[in-house]
Design an enzyme around this catalytic site. Structure first.
Site, short mmCIF file in Angstrom:
data_model
loop_
_atom_site.label_atom_id
_atom_site.label_comp_id
_atom_site.label_asym_id
_atom_site.label_seq_id
_atom_site.Cartn_x
_atom_site.Cartn_y
_atom_site.Cartn_z
N ASP A 47 0.86 -1.19 0.00
CA ASP A 47 0.00 0.00 0.00
C ASP A 47 0.89 1.24 0.00
O ASP A 47 2.12 1.12 0.10
CB ASP A 47 -0.95 -0.01 1.22
CG ASP A 47 -2.29 0.66 0.91
OD1 ASP A 47 -2.30 1.85 0.54
OD2 ASP A 47 -3.34 -0.01 1.05
N GLY B 49 4.55 1.35 -1.50
CA GLY B 49 4.78 1.73 -2.90
C GLY B 49 3.49 2.15 -3.56
O GLY B 49 2.41 2.01 -2.98
N ASP B 50 3.65 2.66 -4.79
CA ASP B 50 2.50 3.10 -5.58
C ASP B 50 2.26 2.01 -6.63
O ASP B 50 3.14 1.77 -7.48
CB ASP B 50 2.85 4.44 -6.24
CG ASP B 50 1.74 4.97 -7.12
OD1 ASP B 50 0.92 4.17 -7.59
OD2 ASP B 50 1.71 6.19 -7.37
N PHE B 51 1.08 1.34 -6.57
CA PHE B 51 0.90 0.21 -7.48
C PHE B 51 0.77 0.61 -8.95
O PHE B 51 0.80 -0.23 -9.83
CB PHE B 51 -0.20 -0.76 -7.04
CG PHE B 51 -1.57 -0.18 -6.72
CD1 PHE B 51 -2.18 0.75 -7.52
CD2 PHE B 51 -2.27 -0.67 -5.61
CE1 PHE B 51 -3.45 1.22 -7.24
CE2 PHE B 51 -3.56 -0.20 -5.32
CZ PHE B 51 -4.14 0.76 -6.13
N ARG C 16 -11.63 -4.35 -3.09
CA ARG C 16 -12.19 -3.00 -3.07
C ARG C 16 -11.16 -1.99 -3.59
O ARG C 16 -11.06 -0.88 -3.09
CB ARG C 16 -12.63 -2.62 -1.64
CG ARG C 16 -13.75 -3.52 -1.15
CD ARG C 16 -14.32 -3.06 0.17
NE ARG C 16 -13.46 -3.30 1.29
CZ ARG C 16 -13.81 -3.13 2.57
NH1 ARG C 16 -15.02 -2.66 2.83
NH2 ARG C 16 -13.00 -3.39 3.55
N HIS D 32 -12.73 -0.90 -7.88
CA HIS D 32 -13.92 -0.03 -7.90
C HIS D 32 -13.58 1.45 -7.66
O HIS D 32 -14.42 2.31 -7.85
CB HIS D 32 -14.99 -0.53 -6.92
CG HIS D 32 -14.71 -0.26 -5.47
ND1 HIS D 32 -15.67 -0.46 -4.49
CD2 HIS D 32 -13.60 0.16 -4.81
CE1 HIS D 32 -15.14 -0.15 -3.31
NE2 HIS D 32 -13.90 0.22 -3.47
N ASP D 33 -12.34 1.72 -7.24
CA ASP D 33 -11.93 3.12 -7.02
C ASP D 33 -11.54 3.83 -8.31
O ASP D 33 -11.38 5.04 -8.32
CB ASP D 33 -10.68 3.17 -6.11
CG ASP D 33 -11.00 2.87 -4.66
OD1 ASP D 33 -12.19 2.92 -4.28
OD2 ASP D 33 -10.05 2.59 -3.90
N ASN E 58 -21.71 5.88 -4.51
CA ASN E 58 -20.71 6.31 -3.53
C ASN E 58 -19.34 6.45 -4.18
O ASN E 58 -18.58 7.36 -3.86
CB ASN E 58 -20.65 5.33 -2.36
CG ASN E 58 -19.90 5.92 -1.20
OD1 ASN E 58 -20.12 7.08 -0.84
ND2 ASN E 58 -18.99 5.18 -0.65
N GLN F 126 -17.15 9.83 -4.20
CA GLN F 126 -15.91 9.80 -3.43
C GLN F 126 -14.66 9.41 -4.21
O GLN F 126 -13.56 9.58 -3.70
CB GLN F 126 -16.04 8.82 -2.25
CG GLN F 126 -16.94 9.36 -1.13
CD GLN F 126 -16.61 8.75 0.22
OE1 GLN F 126 -17.18 7.74 0.58
NE2 GLN F 126 -15.71 9.35 0.96
#
Ligand SMILES: C[S@@+](CC[C@H](N)C(=O)[O-])C[C@H]1O[C@@H](n2cnc3c(N)ncnc32)[C@H](O)[C@@H]1O
Length: 345
Positions: free
Chosen positions: A210, A235-237, A252, A255-256, A302, A306
């Site tokens: 993460d 890290g940044d995936f 989850r 879905h972002d 949502n 968001q």
């Protein structure tokens, strides 16, 4: 009014008053009503609850009455006095000390999500999240927006973790993961799902990957001394090298993001995944005809208010993963809120 008009009017009222119900629940959590009653050795009257919480007798009485009608409390009369206690629902899911408590998620919904939903009309008009209007944060800087303060970040991580105390077992058991000894949970947050995984598959190891802010908080607030099977990597995936693994969990996470960003992430995973490995996607799946479930449709809205993403149907996930060259798409509905997809490299 004829019967159908009567029903329609009742339904209308139920919907338009829905926000009041959420606020009763959130407020009782914020004020600590369920914790007080969970700790009290006997049922308490509203005057005692008000005195212990430092709230007004009138407001407290009205709040407790509404909680009782919502089955969050039970009320019984003892002599002249009405006293209340937690129901099974509030004892299990709202009292902070319960192992299945969803208390932090209620606070996150109340303090963050609810404010974004106040701008739903603008989100629908513009097709994008409403962090700028709700909090004055640039909407393209999702991280600044989601993690505005350490306290809010901790609330979010605790809230996310709580879902796995209820659904984690079913999600991890949906497919046999024993052929995958090394697992990487991308965007794995606090490591809650990773811990569910190792408790079901004691032979496997999970690396939780993460962003640095999250890994720092996970180590500080969520990890256990001597924990060997779960480790953390920051890290940044979208940019940094991903840990090599047999299986990648994306719970989850997709879905972002937009389809383009999901495809980019899936292609990066395909590049690093060991041959014969795979991806386990954990999401709330929309029905193929998009007519439900309502909870997933609301989650999709949502995501609109968001994030950059949306909830998807199994066919949409299938298209995304196969365009990144994964094969063998299988999905299982768990019968709970979150469903599971397994694909192979
Ligand atoms: C909605 S949360 C889900 C957390 C966890 N998988 C769960 O289901 O409880 C999304 C997670 O993705 C992480 N994330 C977002 N963008 C990321 C990135 N570029 N690199 C690594 N992690 C990222 C967030 O920090 C967050 O922990």
């Amino acid at each position: 009014m004829d019967c159908s008009e009567d029903r329609a009017y009742r339904l209308l009222n139920e919907y338009s008053n829905g926000f009041m119900i959420s606020q009763v629940l959130f407020t009782a959590c914020e004020l600590g009503v369920f914790d007080l009653l969970a700790e009290a050795p006997e049922p308490l009257g509203s005057a005692v609850v008000a005195a212990r919480l430092g709230t007004s007798p009138r407001g407290t009485e009205l709040l407790l009455d509404a909680c009782a009608s919502l089955e969050l409390l039970t009320v019984e009369t003892r002599g002249e006095r009405a006293v209340c206690q937690n129901t099974e629902l509030s004892r299990t899911f709202l009292a902070r000390a319960s192992p299945k408590s969803q208390h932090n998620m209620q606070l996150y919904l109340s303090r963050t999500t609810y404010l974004c939903w106040g701008h739903l009309a603008a989100a629908v008009r513009e097709g994008k999240n409403q962090y700028t209007k709700a909090f004055g944060v640039p909407s393209n800087e999702l991280f600044t927006a989601i993690y505005r303060s350490e306290a809010e970040q901790l609330q979010f991580m605790r809230g996310l973790q709580e879902a796995w105390s209820v659904h984690g077992g079913a999600v991890m058991a949906a497919f046999d993961l024993s052929p995958f000894p090394l697992i990487c949970d991308l965007g794995g947050g606090s490591g809650a799902l990773a811990r569910e995984c190792v408790s079901l598959y004691p032979e496997c190891r999970v690396i939780v990957f993460d962003v640095s802010e999250v890994v720092r908080m996970a180590k500080k607030h969520f990890s256990f001394p001597g924990e060997e099977q779960v480790s953390f990597r920051e890290g940044d995936f979208f940019k940094d090298p991903l840990p090599e693994a047999d299986l990648y969990i994306l719970a989850r996470v997709l879905h972002d993001w937009t389809d383009e960003k999901c495809s980019h992430l899936l292609a990066r995973i395909h590049h690093t995944c060991k041959p014969g490995g795979g991806i386990l996607v954990v999401e709330s799946l929309l029905d193929e005809d998009r007519r439900g479930p309502l909870t997933t449709q609301l989650y999709s809205l949502n995501m609109l208010v968001q994030t950059e993403g949306r909830e998807r149907t199994p066919a949409e996930y299938s298209t995304l993963v196969s365009s990144a060259s994964f094969w063998g798409f299988q999905f299982k509905k768990t019968g709970k809120i979150y469903d599971v997809i397994l694909v192979r490299k």
